[in-house]
Write a protein that holds these residues in place. Sequence first.
Motif, mmCIF file in Angstrom:
data_model
loop_
_atom_site.group_PDB
_atom_site.id
_atom_site.type_symbol
_atom_site.label_atom_id
_atom_site.label_comp_id
_atom_site.label_asym_id
_atom_site.label_seq_id
_atom_site.Cartn_x
_atom_site.Cartn_y
_atom_site.Cartn_z
ATOM 1 N N ARG A 103 0.843 -1.190 0.000
ATOM 2 C CA ARG A 103 0.000 0.000 0.000
ATOM 3 C C ARG A 103 0.883 1.246 0.000
ATOM 4 O O ARG A 103 1.719 1.431 0.893
ATOM 5 C CB ARG A 103 -0.926 0.018 1.211
ATOM 6 C CG ARG A 103 -1.827 1.236 1.267
ATOM 7 C CD ARG A 103 -2.884 1.071 2.329
ATOM 8 N NE ARG A 103 -3.836 0.009 1.966
ATOM 9 C CZ ARG A 103 -4.907 -0.294 2.685
ATOM 10 N NH1 ARG A 103 -5.162 0.367 3.792
ATOM 11 N NH2 ARG A 103 -5.704 -1.243 2.294
ATOM 12 N N GLU A 104 0.637 2.080 -0.998
ATOM 13 C CA GLU A 104 1.384 3.331 -1.140
ATOM 14 C C GLU A 104 0.411 4.501 -1.213
ATOM 15 O O GLU A 104 -0.729 4.344 -1.655
ATOM 16 C CB GLU A 104 2.228 3.316 -2.419
ATOM 17 C CG GLU A 104 3.251 2.213 -2.484
ATOM 18 C CD GLU A 104 4.003 2.204 -3.790
ATOM 19 O OE1 GLU A 104 5.159 1.749 -3.808
ATOM 20 O OE2 GLU A 104 3.432 2.649 -4.804
ATOM 21 N N TYR A 105 0.902 5.642 -0.791
ATOM 22 C CA TYR A 105 0.109 6.861 -0.838
ATOM 23 C C TYR A 105 0.909 7.941 -1.569
ATOM 24 O O TYR A 105 2.131 8.050 -1.376
ATOM 25 C CB TYR A 105 -0.229 7.344 0.575
ATOM 26 C CG TYR A 105 -0.950 6.325 1.411
ATOM 27 C CD1 TYR A 105 -0.262 5.529 2.312
ATOM 28 C CD2 TYR A 105 -2.331 6.162 1.308
ATOM 29 C CE1 TYR A 105 -0.918 4.589 3.086
ATOM 30 C CE2 TYR A 105 -2.998 5.224 2.088
ATOM 31 C CZ TYR A 105 -2.292 4.436 2.966
ATOM 32 O OH TYR A 105 -2.940 3.509 3.730
ATOM 33 N N TRP A 106 0.197 8.713 -2.365
ATOM 34 C CA TRP A 106 0.846 9.757 -3.163
ATOM 35 C C TRP A 106 0.146 11.095 -2.987
ATOM 36 O O TRP A 106 -1.085 11.150 -2.902
ATOM 37 C CB TRP A 106 0.811 9.382 -4.651
ATOM 38 C CG TRP A 106 1.629 8.178 -4.974
ATOM 39 C CD1 TRP A 106 1.215 6.881 -4.995
ATOM 40 C CD2 TRP A 106 3.023 8.163 -5.295
ATOM 41 N NE1 TRP A 106 2.274 6.055 -5.321
ATOM 42 C CE2 TRP A 106 3.380 6.822 -5.509
ATOM 43 C CE3 TRP A 106 3.998 9.153 -5.411
ATOM 44 C CZ2 TRP A 106 4.685 6.438 -5.849
ATOM 45 C CZ3 TRP A 106 5.277 8.775 -5.763
ATOM 46 C CH2 TRP A 106 5.612 7.443 -5.970
ATOM 47 N N GLY A 107 0.954 12.146 -2.948
ATOM 48 C CA GLY A 107 0.402 13.480 -2.952
ATOM 49 C C GLY A 107 0.016 13.911 -4.354
ATOM 50 O O GLY A 107 0.251 13.195 -5.330
ATOM 51 N N GLN A 108 -0.559 15.106 -4.446
ATOM 52 C CA GLN A 108 -1.020 15.628 -5.725
ATOM 53 C C GLN A 108 0.133 16.135 -6.579
ATOM 54 O O GLN A 108 0.005 16.229 -7.802
ATOM 55 C CB GLN A 108 -2.003 16.774 -5.503
ATOM 56 C CG GLN A 108 -3.287 16.361 -4.821
ATOM 57 C CD GLN A 108 -4.267 15.718 -5.787
ATOM 58 O OE1 GLN A 108 -4.006 14.676 -6.367
ATOM 59 N NE2 GLN A 108 -5.408 16.341 -5.954
ATOM 60 N N GLY A 109 1.230 16.467 -5.960
ATOM 61 C CA GLY A 109 2.391 16.962 -6.686
ATOM 62 C C GLY A 109 2.513 18.472 -6.599
ATOM 63 O O GLY A 109 1.510 19.193 -6.541
ATOM 64 N N THR A 110 3.746 18.936 -6.590
ATOM 65 C CA THR A 110 4.018 20.367 -6.588
ATOM 66 C C THR A 110 5.112 20.647 -7.623
ATOM 67 O O THR A 110 6.103 19.915 -7.702
ATOM 68 C CB THR A 110 4.427 20.858 -5.184
ATOM 69 O OG1 THR A 110 4.587 22.273 -5.200
ATOM 70 C CG2 THR A 110 5.708 20.209 -4.683
ATOM 71 N N GLN A 111 4.921 21.686 -8.411
ATOM 72 C CA GLN A 111 5.830 21.982 -9.505
ATOM 73 C C GLN A 111 7.061 22.726 -8.992
ATOM 74 O O GLN A 111 6.940 23.707 -8.241
ATOM 75 C CB GLN A 111 5.140 22.834 -10.572
ATOM 76 C CG GLN A 111 6.022 23.263 -11.724
ATOM 77 C CD GLN A 111 6.384 22.110 -12.647
ATOM 78 O OE1 GLN A 111 5.526 21.314 -13.021
ATOM 79 N NE2 GLN A 111 7.662 22.034 -13.030
ATOM 80 N N VAL A 112 8.221 22.270 -9.417
ATOM 81 C CA VAL A 112 9.479 22.982 -9.187
ATOM 82 C C VAL A 112 10.081 23.284 -10.557
ATOM 83 O O VAL A 112 10.298 22.364 -11.350
ATOM 84 C CB VAL A 112 10.463 22.148 -8.342
ATOM 85 C CG1 VAL A 112 11.826 22.840 -8.290
ATOM 86 C CG2 VAL A 112 9.912 21.950 -6.942
ATOM 87 N N THR A 113 10.320 24.545 -10.820
ATOM 88 C CA THR A 113 10.903 24.954 -12.089
ATOM 89 C C THR A 113 12.188 25.733 -11.810
ATOM 90 O O THR A 113 12.160 26.703 -11.048
ATOM 91 C CB THR A 113 9.938 25.831 -12.899
ATOM 92 O OG1 THR A 113 8.729 25.102 -13.120
ATOM 93 C CG2 THR A 113 10.554 26.202 -14.240
ATOM 94 N N VAL A 114 13.279 25.283 -12.401
ATOM 95 C CA VAL A 114 14.581 25.921 -12.203
ATOM 96 C C VAL A 114 15.008 26.545 -13.522
ATOM 97 O O VAL A 114 15.180 25.837 -14.520
ATOM 98 C CB VAL A 114 15.626 24.915 -11.719
ATOM 99 C CG1 VAL A 114 16.950 25.628 -11.425
ATOM 100 C CG2 VAL A 114 15.130 24.180 -10.479
ATOM 101 N N SER A 115 15.163 27.848 -13.517
ATOM 102 C CA SER A 115 15.563 28.549 -14.743
ATOM 103 C C SER A 115 17.080 28.696 -14.797
ATOM 104 O O SER A 115 17.748 28.834 -13.764
ATOM 105 C CB SER A 115 14.907 29.924 -14.793
ATOM 106 O OG SER A 115 15.348 30.715 -13.709
ATOM 107 N N SER A 116 17.596 28.684 -16.012
ATOM 108 C CA SER A 116 19.058 28.791 -16.186
ATOM 109 C C SER A 116 19.510 30.235 -16.267
ATOM 110 O O SER A 116 18.704 31.153 -16.345
ATOM 111 C CB SER A 116 19.484 28.038 -17.439
ATOM 112 O OG SER A 116 18.805 28.553 -18.565
#
Length: 116
Positions: A103-116
Motif C-alpha cells: 500500500r502506497e500513498y501519493w500526494g497531488q504533486g508540486t511543480q518545481v521549475t529551475v531557470s538557467s
Amino acid sequence: QVQFVESGGGLVQAGRSLELSCAASGSTYTLGNMGWYRQAPGKQRELVATISPRGYTVYADSVKDRWTISRQSVKVNLQMRSLKPEDTAVYYCYARDFVDSAREYWGQGTQVTVSS
C-alpha cells in the motif's frame, strides 16, 4: 486513508534553494517510509529521497550531495540546494504503509521549475 498537504514548490534560478514540505493526515499510524519522487516532462517518475521512521535515508545519486530530507513524525521536508535546470519536475510526496507494504500513498504533486 491518508491525505497529504504539499507546499514549497515554485520558480527559482539555478544555484538557489527551495524547501518542500509534506504533512500527512488521516490514518497515519501505519506510515513507514516517506519521501519524494519527481517526474519531469516526457520522463518516468523517479525516486528523489526517502526517510524511514527511524531516520534512515536514501537519495538519488543526482541529489545526494545537494539535498537533505528530514522528518518529524509524519511530516517530511526536502531542503534542495544548488538547484539545476534538470531538477525541473513535478515533485510528489510519497508514503508506504509498514503493515501492508504493497500500500502506497501519493500526494497531488508540486511543480518545481529551475531557470538557467
